[in-house]
Scaffold this motif. Structure first.
Motif, PDB file in Angstrom:
ATOM      1  N   ILE A   1      24.779 -25.506  28.188  1.00  0.00           N
ATOM      2  CA  ILE A   1      25.562 -24.344  28.622  1.00  0.00           C
ATOM      3  C   ILE A   1      26.474 -23.846  27.500  1.00  0.00           C
ATOM      4  CG2 ILE A   1      27.310 -23.523  30.239  1.00  0.00           C
ATOM      5  CD1 ILE A   1      26.175 -25.594  32.249  1.00  0.00           C
ATOM      6  N   LEU A   2      27.325 -24.744  27.004  1.00  0.00           N
ATOM      7  CA  LEU A   2      28.320 -24.339  25.998  1.00  0.00           C
ATOM      8  C   LEU A   2      27.687 -24.001  24.660  1.00  0.00           C
ATOM      9  CD1 LEU A   2      31.129 -26.947  26.774  1.00  0.00           C
ATOM     10  CD2 LEU A   2      30.967 -24.569  27.523  1.00  0.00           C
ATOM     11  N   GLY A   3      26.536 -24.617  24.382  1.00  0.00           N
ATOM     12  CA  GLY A   3      25.868 -24.353  23.109  1.00  0.00           C
ATOM     13  C   GLY A   3      25.396 -22.926  22.951  1.00  0.00           C
ATOM     14  N   ASN A   4      25.355 -22.195  24.059  1.00  0.00           N
ATOM     15  CA  ASN A   4      24.903 -20.802  24.004  1.00  0.00           C
ATOM     16  C   ASN A   4      26.047 -19.794  23.996  1.00  0.00           C
ATOM     17  OD1 ASN A   4      21.940 -20.935  24.067  1.00  0.00           O
ATOM     18  ND2 ASN A   4      22.260 -21.977  26.007  1.00  0.00           N
ATOM     19  N   ILE A   5      27.273 -20.269  24.207  1.00  0.00           N
ATOM     20  CA  ILE A   5      28.373 -19.310  24.309  1.00  0.00           C
ATOM     21  C   ILE A   5      29.532 -19.583  23.342  1.00  0.00           C
ATOM     22  CG2 ILE A   5      27.873 -18.742  26.712  1.00  0.00           C
ATOM     23  CD1 ILE A   5      30.061 -20.638  27.570  1.00  0.00           C
ATOM     24  N   LEU A   6      29.645 -20.796  22.820  1.00  0.00           N
ATOM     25  CA  LEU A   6      30.742 -21.106  21.917  1.00  0.00           C
ATOM     26  C   LEU A   6      30.445 -20.664  20.487  1.00  0.00           C
ATOM     27  CD1 LEU A   6      31.836 -24.688  23.073  1.00  0.00           C
ATOM     28  CD2 LEU A   6      32.907 -22.495  23.610  1.00  0.00           C
ATOM     29  N   PHE A   7      31.479 -20.249  19.789  1.00  0.00           N
ATOM     30  CA  PHE A   7      31.406 -19.905  18.367  1.00  0.00           C
ATOM     31  C   PHE A   7      30.387 -18.800  18.069  1.00  0.00           C
ATOM     32  CE2 PHE A   7      32.442 -24.488  18.686  1.00  0.00           C
ATOM     33  CZ  PHE A   7      33.760 -24.414  18.267  1.00  0.00           C
TER      34      PHE A   7
END
Length: 199
Positions: A151-157
């Motif tokens: 999940i977070l790998g697609n929206i962070l940074f």
């Protein structure tokens, strides 16, 4: 729980390249190994589709991918054997990079996440076909991390909508390749023979 030797080997490779390149070569290896469509097509540097997954941008990137690699190793490496684990990781990464370079025009693209998502795809197939595995591991720390990573790998940074689209594409293609490989590996002649003889 068996020791995930290929997962650990990959992590050692990631950090060895990162540390040597950062502290001794001033990013020379990164320039040589990153995915760049101009260098691939104009200079025939096709090795970049293979080397790009071994490089990472920064400490957070390499730690996040290394921990995800380790978690997939803990969950699935002993189930599918180390050679298949490595093959799925490399094939998912390489095929995704080949597809990516024909569609996008990255200035520089690196990272092992397509291979990690390929392994996650195999884990999903394994969960679907092995309910006891799913029940045993769904609340494990490894599975929780991979869900958060997915999940977070697609929206962070991310800096723009284009970055989000590219990242979603990279991860989705890696995942789909992993799912396909998971289905194919489950239908090997050896497994068919075992199923037939157990009837």
């Amino acid at each position: 729980m068996k020791y995930p030797k290929i997962a650990v080997f990959l992590i050692i490779v990631f950090f060895s390249i990162f540390l040597v390149d950062t502290f001794f070569l001033n990013g020379l290896l990164l320039q040589w190994g990153t995915l760049n469509n101009e260098k691939v097509f104009l200079n025939n540097q096709w090795w970049r589709v293979i080397t790009a997954p071994l490089f990472h941008f920064g400490v957070i990137h390499i730690f996040a991918n290394s921990l995800a690699t380790y978690c997939t190793g803990i969950l699935i490496e002993s189930k599918i054997k180390s050679t298949w684990f490595l093959l799925i990781f490399m094939v998912s990464n390489t095929l995704e990079r080949i597809i990516f370079v024909f569609i996008f025009s990255p200035g520089s693209s690196v990272g092992s996440s397509p291979g990690i998502f390929g392994l996650i795809g195999v884990i999903v197939i394994y969960c679907i076909r092995n309910k006891s595995f799913f029940i045993e591991h769904i609340k494990s720390r490894e599975m929780e991390y991979l869900i958060g990573y997915g999940i977070l790998g697609n929206i962070l940074f991310v800096n723009s909508l284009v970055d989000i689209i590219e990242r979603l594409f990279v991860h989705a293609v890696g995942f789909i390749i992993g799912v396909m490989l998971g289905v194919i590996l489950n239908l090997t002649p050896k497994e068919k023979i075992l199923k037939n003889t157990s009837v």
